[in-house]
Enzyme design. Sequence first.
Site, PDB file in Angstrom:
ATOM      1  N   VAL A 137       6.093  -0.745  -4.934  1.00  0.00           N
ATOM      2  CA  VAL A 137       5.416  -0.323  -3.899  1.00  0.00           C
ATOM      3  C   VAL A 137       5.547   1.125  -3.804  1.00  0.00           C
ATOM      4  O   VAL A 137       4.794   1.958  -3.405  1.00  0.00           O
ATOM      5  CB  VAL A 137       5.788  -1.013  -2.353  1.00  0.00           C
ATOM      6  CG1 VAL A 137       5.216  -0.410  -1.197  1.00  0.00           C
ATOM      7  CG2 VAL A 137       5.554  -2.520  -2.612  1.00  0.00           C
ATOM      8  N   CYS A 138       6.915   1.678  -3.775  1.00  0.00           N
ATOM      9  CA  CYS A 138       7.050   2.998  -3.880  1.00  0.00           C
ATOM     10  C   CYS A 138       6.266   3.539  -4.914  1.00  0.00           C
ATOM     11  O   CYS A 138       5.748   4.846  -4.688  1.00  0.00           O
ATOM     12  CB  CYS A 138       8.389   3.308  -4.288  1.00  0.00           C
ATOM     13  SG  CYS A 138       9.901   2.479  -3.022  1.00  0.00           S
ATOM     14  N   SER A 139       6.216   3.154  -6.074  1.00  0.00           N
ATOM     15  CA  SER A 139       5.374   4.103  -7.314  1.00  0.00           C
ATOM     16  C   SER A 139       4.078   3.780  -7.148  1.00  0.00           C
ATOM     17  O   SER A 139       3.307   4.826  -7.356  1.00  0.00           O
ATOM     18  CB  SER A 139       5.847   3.384  -8.534  1.00  0.00           C
ATOM     19  OG  SER A 139       7.291   3.462  -8.854  1.00  0.00           O
ATOM     20  N   THR A 187      10.386   1.133  -8.410  1.00  0.00           N
ATOM     21  CA  THR A 187      10.368   0.097  -7.714  1.00  0.00           C
ATOM     22  C   THR A 187       8.755   0.042  -7.432  1.00  0.00           C
ATOM     23  O   THR A 187       7.996   1.239  -7.542  1.00  0.00           O
ATOM     24  CB  THR A 187      10.924  -0.180  -6.413  1.00  0.00           C
ATOM     25  OG1 THR A 187      10.705   0.743  -5.525  1.00  0.00           O
ATOM     26  CG2 THR A 187      12.435  -0.369  -6.421  1.00  0.00           C
TER      27      THR A 187
END
Lengths: 197, 197
Positions: free
Chosen positions: A84-86, A82
């Site tokens: 934001v996580c990456s 996803t």
Amino acid sequence: MASAMVNRGGCRIMKSVSAVLGTRFYAKIATGTDIVSAAPNVSLQKARTWDEGLDSKFSTTPLKDIFKDKKVVIFGLPGAYTGVCSNKHVPPYKENIDKFKAKGIDSVICVAINDPYTMNAWAEKLQAKEAIEFYGDFDGSFHKSLELVTDLSGALLGTRSERWSAYVVDGKVKALNVEEAPSDVKVSGADTILGQI
Amino acid sequence: MASAMVNRGGCRIMKSVSAVLGTRFYAKIATGTDIVSAAPNVSLQKARTWDEGLDSKFSTTPLKDIFKDKKVVIFGLPGAYTGVCSNKHVPPYKENIDKFKAKGIDSVICVAINDPYTMNAWAEKLQAKEAIEFYGDFDGSFHKSLELVTDLSGALLGTRSERWSAYVVDGKVKALNVEEAPSDVKVSGADTILGQI
């Protein structure tokens, strides 16, 4: 005062008000919580390839093996692959790994409600496996025990983790930061927790 | 006889016996099933990057858009980044795409109980996105409706899809193959279904 180290969203005072009003201040985990006792009989699954999973007889890692006698920074996020996580959440933890180590942190851990094979592939893509330990929580039992789950079906993800971080010493939560919205990285990023160690 | 096209495990006759005895012959889906009616109000999620997901406002694809007026080969599998799926199940579908097209198949579809971002990353890794359409079934509602789910917690996966394939014309199942064990690719592979079209 231990509760001062609980960070939810951008504003501690407002979050204390939220606590009184009962909005989003529902996590079982808090500063002072023994994270191992709070999630009894829960294990995480070290990120690995499918073949490594087979070789390991699909072994899991009890929480006490992760936290006992160790200084750990752990952060949870809604999902592998996803945005934001990456892009925003993992990279600063990776880039600041030397600062964490200099402060005596034994391990920096990333966890999500994903299977360990997906977590592994994602960690490899982010080139973050050497700095960060990645774990899956494939059935969500860890995050459910800590009451850190949220319904992200609107983003085609289903039941996933909140976005959060914690500094944990010998199993005891010393600092906890949970984002108001999983799309934010306002309080759960590497910079914040580096200042809390 | 339509039921002759239902393949479970390696042996059709034995599977018919199994049907009578009620062992593993529990899928709601069968030859003759209208797959759209069998999973009412269910949508799948086309594999895409997170940014494409955002741009699409996290849109989903109703089953009728996938199956109506089309000849479709669809295969389901336990998960992205698992061994059998990556090594044995997907590649022959990709390699035989010209044969499927020559037989008038409009789309060859791979589906699993994964989110669409994980499915997309995996499809890219397999270099299979041009040949095969990948869809996620993030909440398992498609596979649950068809009673094609199995508990793979022992392999650290949780509730996942059986390994299966179907040839579907205008929504009607013309041939169905479900493996006895999700670790097998005995009846659900590309070769078998090419012979059933």
